[in-house]
Design a protein around this motif. Structure first.
Motif, short mmCIF file in Angstrom:
data_model
loop_
_atom_site.label_atom_id
_atom_site.label_comp_id
_atom_site.label_asym_id
_atom_site.label_seq_id
_atom_site.Cartn_x
_atom_site.Cartn_y
_atom_site.Cartn_z
N PHE A 556 15.82 42.11 -19.98
CA PHE A 556 14.59 41.88 -20.71
C PHE A 556 13.43 42.34 -19.83
O PHE A 556 13.39 42.03 -18.65
CB PHE A 556 14.42 40.41 -21.07
CG PHE A 556 15.58 39.86 -21.85
CD1 PHE A 556 15.70 40.11 -23.20
CD2 PHE A 556 16.56 39.10 -21.23
CE1 PHE A 556 16.77 39.63 -23.92
CE2 PHE A 556 17.63 38.61 -21.94
CZ PHE A 556 17.73 38.87 -23.30
N ALA A 557 12.50 43.05 -20.40
CA ALA A 557 11.37 43.59 -19.63
C ALA A 557 10.07 43.27 -20.35
O ALA A 557 9.92 43.61 -21.53
CB ALA A 557 11.52 45.10 -19.46
N ARG A 558 9.16 42.60 -19.66
CA ARG A 558 7.83 42.37 -20.20
C ARG A 558 6.98 43.60 -19.90
O ARG A 558 6.87 44.03 -18.76
CB ARG A 558 7.19 41.12 -19.60
CG ARG A 558 5.79 40.85 -20.16
CD ARG A 558 5.30 39.46 -19.78
NE ARG A 558 5.13 39.30 -18.34
CZ ARG A 558 4.04 39.65 -17.68
NH1 ARG A 558 3.03 40.20 -18.32
NH2 ARG A 558 3.96 39.45 -16.38
N ILE A 559 6.38 44.16 -20.94
CA ILE A 559 5.68 45.43 -20.84
C ILE A 559 4.20 45.19 -21.06
O ILE A 559 3.80 44.51 -22.01
CB ILE A 559 6.22 46.43 -21.87
CG1 ILE A 559 7.70 46.67 -21.60
CG2 ILE A 559 5.45 47.73 -21.84
CD1 ILE A 559 8.38 47.45 -22.68
N GLY A 560 3.38 45.75 -20.18
CA GLY A 560 1.95 45.56 -20.28
C GLY A 560 1.27 46.62 -21.11
O GLY A 560 1.90 47.53 -21.66
N PHE A 561 -0.06 46.53 -21.18
CA PHE A 561 -0.82 47.44 -22.04
C PHE A 561 -0.71 48.88 -21.58
O PHE A 561 -0.92 49.80 -22.36
CB PHE A 561 -2.29 47.00 -22.06
CG PHE A 561 -3.05 47.35 -20.81
CD1 PHE A 561 -3.87 48.46 -20.77
CD2 PHE A 561 -2.93 46.58 -19.67
CE1 PHE A 561 -4.56 48.77 -19.62
CE2 PHE A 561 -3.63 46.89 -18.53
CZ PHE A 561 -4.45 48.00 -18.49
N ASP A 562 -0.38 49.10 -20.30
CA ASP A 562 -0.27 50.47 -19.81
C ASP A 562 1.14 51.01 -19.92
O ASP A 562 1.43 52.11 -19.47
CB ASP A 562 -0.74 50.54 -18.35
CG ASP A 562 0.13 49.69 -17.43
OD1 ASP A 562 0.95 48.90 -17.96
OD2 ASP A 562 0.00 49.82 -16.21
N GLY A 563 2.05 50.23 -20.51
CA GLY A 563 3.40 50.70 -20.74
C GLY A 563 4.35 50.52 -19.59
O GLY A 563 5.53 50.81 -19.70
N VAL A 565 6.56 48.30 -16.77
CA VAL A 565 7.29 47.04 -16.77
C VAL A 565 6.61 46.09 -15.80
O VAL A 565 6.54 46.35 -14.60
CB VAL A 565 8.76 47.25 -16.38
CG1 VAL A 565 9.48 45.92 -16.31
CG2 VAL A 565 9.44 48.17 -17.38
N ALA A 566 6.08 44.97 -16.33
CA ALA A 566 5.42 44.00 -15.47
C ALA A 566 6.44 43.12 -14.75
O ALA A 566 6.26 42.75 -13.61
CB ALA A 566 4.46 43.14 -16.28
N ASP A 567 7.48 42.73 -15.42
CA ASP A 567 8.57 42.02 -14.77
C ASP A 567 9.82 42.21 -15.60
O ASP A 567 9.76 42.56 -16.77
CB ASP A 567 8.26 40.52 -14.58
CG ASP A 567 7.88 39.84 -15.87
OD1 ASP A 567 8.68 39.88 -16.81
OD2 ASP A 567 6.78 39.27 -15.94
N ALA A 568 10.97 42.02 -14.98
CA ALA A 568 12.24 42.22 -15.67
C ALA A 568 13.19 41.11 -15.30
O ALA A 568 13.10 40.53 -14.22
CB ALA A 568 12.85 43.58 -15.32
N SER A 569 14.10 40.81 -16.19
CA SER A 569 15.08 39.76 -15.94
C SER A 569 16.47 40.28 -16.30
O SER A 569 16.65 40.90 -17.33
CB SER A 569 14.78 38.53 -16.79
OG SER A 569 13.51 38.02 -16.50
N PRO A 705 -9.47 46.34 -14.90
CA PRO A 705 -8.18 46.67 -15.53
C PRO A 705 -7.05 46.03 -14.74
O PRO A 705 -7.07 46.01 -13.50
CB PRO A 705 -8.13 48.20 -15.45
CG PRO A 705 -9.00 48.53 -14.28
CD PRO A 705 -10.09 47.50 -14.25
N LEU A 706 -6.10 45.47 -15.43
CA LEU A 706 -4.95 44.84 -14.77
C LEU A 706 -3.67 45.54 -15.22
O LEU A 706 -2.92 45.01 -16.03
CB LEU A 706 -4.88 43.35 -15.10
CG LEU A 706 -5.98 42.47 -14.53
CD1 LEU A 706 -5.72 41.01 -14.88
CD2 LEU A 706 -6.09 42.64 -13.03
N PRO A 707 -3.42 46.75 -14.76
CA PRO A 707 -2.17 47.42 -15.12
C PRO A 707 -0.98 46.66 -14.58
O PRO A 707 -1.09 45.83 -13.68
CB PRO A 707 -2.30 48.80 -14.46
CG PRO A 707 -3.27 48.59 -13.35
CD PRO A 707 -4.24 47.55 -13.82
N SER A 708 0.18 46.94 -15.14
CA SER A 708 1.39 46.23 -14.74
C SER A 708 1.73 46.42 -13.28
O SER A 708 2.41 45.60 -12.67
CB SER A 708 2.57 46.68 -15.61
OG SER A 708 2.31 46.43 -16.96
N SER A 709 1.22 47.48 -12.67
CA SER A 709 1.53 47.74 -11.27
C SER A 709 0.88 46.71 -10.34
O SER A 709 1.22 46.64 -9.16
CB SER A 709 1.07 49.14 -10.87
OG SER A 709 -0.32 49.29 -11.13
#
Length: 742
Positions: A556-563, A565-569, A705-709
């Motif tokens: 499962f991957a949570r994806i942010g507004f910039d596309g 992957v913010a975190d994965a499980s 801006p808070l990109p997933s990175s």
């Protein structure tokens, strides 16, 4: 070296602010495999009570975790036990029992169930009985198996052994054996599925237990209790073997999940009896998977039920949680589509009835937060063509009757498995892979006038994604108030590597691709789907399975507004190849503490192939910002206010305001704290508490801006204000703020 201060215009800081992604990427989010909360086995206690359906040849059926049963079918008067054996078997491995006789020595009490006997009776949802005269043959259903009993009310006049003889019809085989207190195990040559007929025991009225012998001659089972035990027993006497099933092959099929505003989860899935017979189930569950219960099941053996899609929708006039199920009912020469109103579980509609050589396939349902209806998209296939279609179903329109609106969308040359998503009302999407290019089409469906009027189709086909270099399969989509998000398997037409791709499309009128990211590259994966946060549609979660060595992982991957992957499980290393499903767990919009949780379901290759429910929470109010007080000797403003948005990677923007600031102010931004006196610069008594990477124009409010990175980073901010009379330099520093990004 003394710190340097720069007051920058908004245009001057735009470039550095956007470059923050590279500067502050302290961790690689794709490698942050966070273990989520413990999964819940949803089918461990599965038990579907005895019931009938309006479908022809359905009869009375029930099911447990690893089996289903049927009573008094047109082709068999008696009991049928069907193990969920999996796709490895072409036909059902049905185990059928017919009682031939129950006798004491020469006195016969019953001749068994035949066509001349009355049919049995369902005494409860879990007990079925046949009255054989002097004996009651009964079946008590449990989640893990079926308990067969023969109840003998009174002691017969004749003495001697008690003997029960039953004829068994089954493609599975057991080794013939002489009488002994023993179980019988019926299995296929490869031992992939086993039906166990347990060792029988007689229990008398006083609770005394007497072991019985079991013999098998290849056609009949004979149970015997010796005359000495019969003489000692107190009647009534109960003969008590049991039936159990176990399979080593994949028995869990497709899954689908959705949730509505009352935190009610609806989970649809299929169990596989054989390649020709899949059964659909729906479980209704409350928050934390509590108070689970089966709301619907189609256990037909003459029809294969496949491709379930479940959708929650708004209450409208309905005070109960509202949801629908759509699924295929496949015959050899046709496929119907059925829709079930799950709010009651009792209303089933075969909304699309197929003719010979006609197949309605790949149903996709979407509800709406406000409206009480659902939109159903589907493929219609016949020898001449394929058509993408859609219709709307609502139990509360037209005086509480079903209202369907078939809408022909497009004709295609292949089966395309369309998707329907929630838009202003709904949007139907599908991908067509032509020899030279691939096109993703979308069409909006809205209502003329108020809700309940006739639906209308957007008159223009929208091509938002067209490419000649790849083909697209496994298309999944999600949308709410944000961009249209697609996930799909991308396969190069020439040389290249397959990949699981997420793409965001701007459908507001400007068109174009907002992002294009790969979640995974290589072979051996299945796309499960993607869903966005209902309240914050710039955040989504995608799910898929990956082949990792000899086992599969569900991810499962949570994806942010910039596309990104913010975190994965990674939740399990033994998932089935079937794809998982995910949805956002809707909650009361006025209660922010309930926001920020996705829920998912997936299958495991563990014993008996259970279905697991997985909660995937994330806190929108991730971390409250920490204010580090500035120097009391500095004349700067000490209060910061207006932390409007959370510090959530991939969410969009982080807002902070200082009403006293003006356009000449600056904000120092860094990822580490410091404590540097600024007296040497003429800022008497002031200190710099941020090790600055760059300075931003600071006006009364700023947004970062808070990109997933930025996942896992600490951001430090401190205002530098223009105060001409405060000190020789005319600048003062404020308190600093620590925002922990997650």
């Amino acid at each position: 070296m003394a710190p340097r201060l720069h007051l920058l215009s908004p245009l001057a800081v735009l470039g550095p602010a956007l470059s923050l992604t590279a500067t502050l990427s302290a961790q690689d989010p794709a490698d942050l495999h966070q273990p989520p909360p413990t999964a819940t086995a949803l089918t461990e206690d599965l038990l579907v009570g005895i019931h009938g359906r309006e479908f022809a040849d359905y009869g009375l059926r029930a099911a447990g975790r690893t089996y289903k049963v049927a009573f008094d079918q047109p082709d068999h008067h008696g009991f049928e036990f069907v193990p969920y054996a999996g796709e490895a078997f072409e036909h059902n491995q049905s185990w059928r029992w017919t009682t031939e006789s129950v006798r004491f020595a020469t006195e016969q009490l019953a001749r068994g169930v035949t066509a001349e006997h009355l049919r049995g009776t369902a005494r409860s949802a879990t007990r079925y009985e046949y009255d054989l005269g002097g004996v009651v043959e009964a079946y008590d259903l449990r989640s893990d198996g079926v308990e067969q009993t023969f109840v003998i009310a009174s002691r017969p006049a004749a003495g001697g052994d008690l003997e029960v003889v039953g004829r068994v019809h089954c493609p599975l085989t057991a080794t013939p054996c002489a009488p002994a207190h023993q179980p019988l195990r019926f299995t296929d040559p490869a031992a992939r599925v086993t039906v166990t007929y347990g060792a029988a025991t007689a229990v008398d009225a006083g609770g005394s237990r007497y072991p019985m012998t079991t013999a098998w001659d290849g056609r009949r089972i004979t149970l015997r209790l010796d005359a000495h035990a019969v003489a000692r027993a107190r009647f009534p006497l109960v003969v008590d073997p049991e039936l159990l099933a176990q399979s080593t092959t994949e028995t869990l099929g497709e899954t689908s999940i959705d949730s509505n505003q009352r935190a009610i989860k609806w989970v649809a899935f299929t169990r596989i009896a054989s390649s020709a017979d899949h059964d659909v189930f729906v479980i209704r569950s409350e928050d934390d998977w509590a108070n689970r219960g089966t709301r619907y099941a189609d256990l037909s053996s003459s029809v294969s039920s496949r491709a379930p899609s479940v959708a929650a929708c708004g209450p409208n006039l309905n005070p109960l949680p509202n949801a629908y199920l759509a699924y295929e009912r496949r015959y050899a020469d046709r496929t119907h589509l059925a829709v079930v109103w799950l709010t009651t579980g009792a209303i089933v509609h075969q909304v699309l009835a197929a003719r010979v050589d006609e197949h309605y396939r790949n149903p996709s349902l979407a509800g709406h937060r406000t409206y009480s209806g659902v939109c159903l998209a589907y493929d219609r296939r016949n020898p001449a063509s394929n058509t993408v279609g859609a219709l709307v179903v609502d139990e509360f329109v037209n005086s509480r009757r079903v209202t369907t609106f078939p809408i022909a969308l497009a004709s295609t040359g292949v089966e395309v498995a369309p998707q329907v998503v929630r838009d202003d009302v709904w949007m139907v999407l599908w991908a067509e892979n032509d020899p030279s290019r691939t096109t993703v089409y979308s069409r909006r469906i809205s209502y003329a006038g108020s809700w309940g009027g006739m639906p209308s189709l957007d008159p223009v086909s929208i091509n938002r994604l067209r490419t000649g270099s790849i083909t697209i399969t496994g298309l999944r989509a999600t949308k709410d108030d944000g961009p249209l998000l697609l996930s799909y398997v991308s396969t190069p037409r020439g040389l290249g590597v397959r990949s699981l791709t997420v793409r965001a499309l701007d459908i507001s009128g400007n068109g174009g691709t907002l992002l294009d990211r790969r979640l995974h590259s290589g072979l051996g994966y299945e796309n499960g789907g993607i869903r966005c946060d209902t309240y914050n549609p710039t955040v989504a979660t995608a799910c898929y399975t990956v082949l990792n060595g000899l086992s599969r992982e569900v991810r499962f991957a949570r994806i942010g507004f910039d596309g990104r992957v913010a975190d994965a499980s990674i939740t399990t290393s033994s998932s089935l190849p079937r794809a998982p499903s995910v949805c956002f767990a809707d909650a009361d919009a006025g209660d922010p503490s309930q926001r920020g949780e996705f829920v998912a379901v997936y299958g495991s290759a563990a014993s008996n192939h259970p279905l697991y429910g997985q909660e995937l929470p994330y806190s929108i109010l991730a971390f409250d910002p920490v204010v580090v007080r500035g120097s009391v000797d500095c004349a700067g403003v000490d209060e910061l206010a207006g932390f409007v948005e959370p510090s959530l990677a991939g969410h969009g923007r982080y807002f902070i305001s200082l009403p006293q600031a003006n356009g000449l102010s600056a904000v120092a931004l860094g990822v580490t704290a410091t404590d540097v006196p600024l007296d040497a610069l003429g800022m008497t008594g002031c200190r710099l508490n941020v090790d600055p990477i760059l300075y931003l124009n600071g006006g009364p409010a700023i947004q970062l801006p808070l990109p997933s990175s930025l996942y896992g980073a600490n951001l430090y901010l401190q205002w530098i204000l223009v105060e001409p009379t405060a000190n020789p330099l005319g600048l003062v520093s404020t308190s600093s703020v620590l925002a922990r990004v997650r």
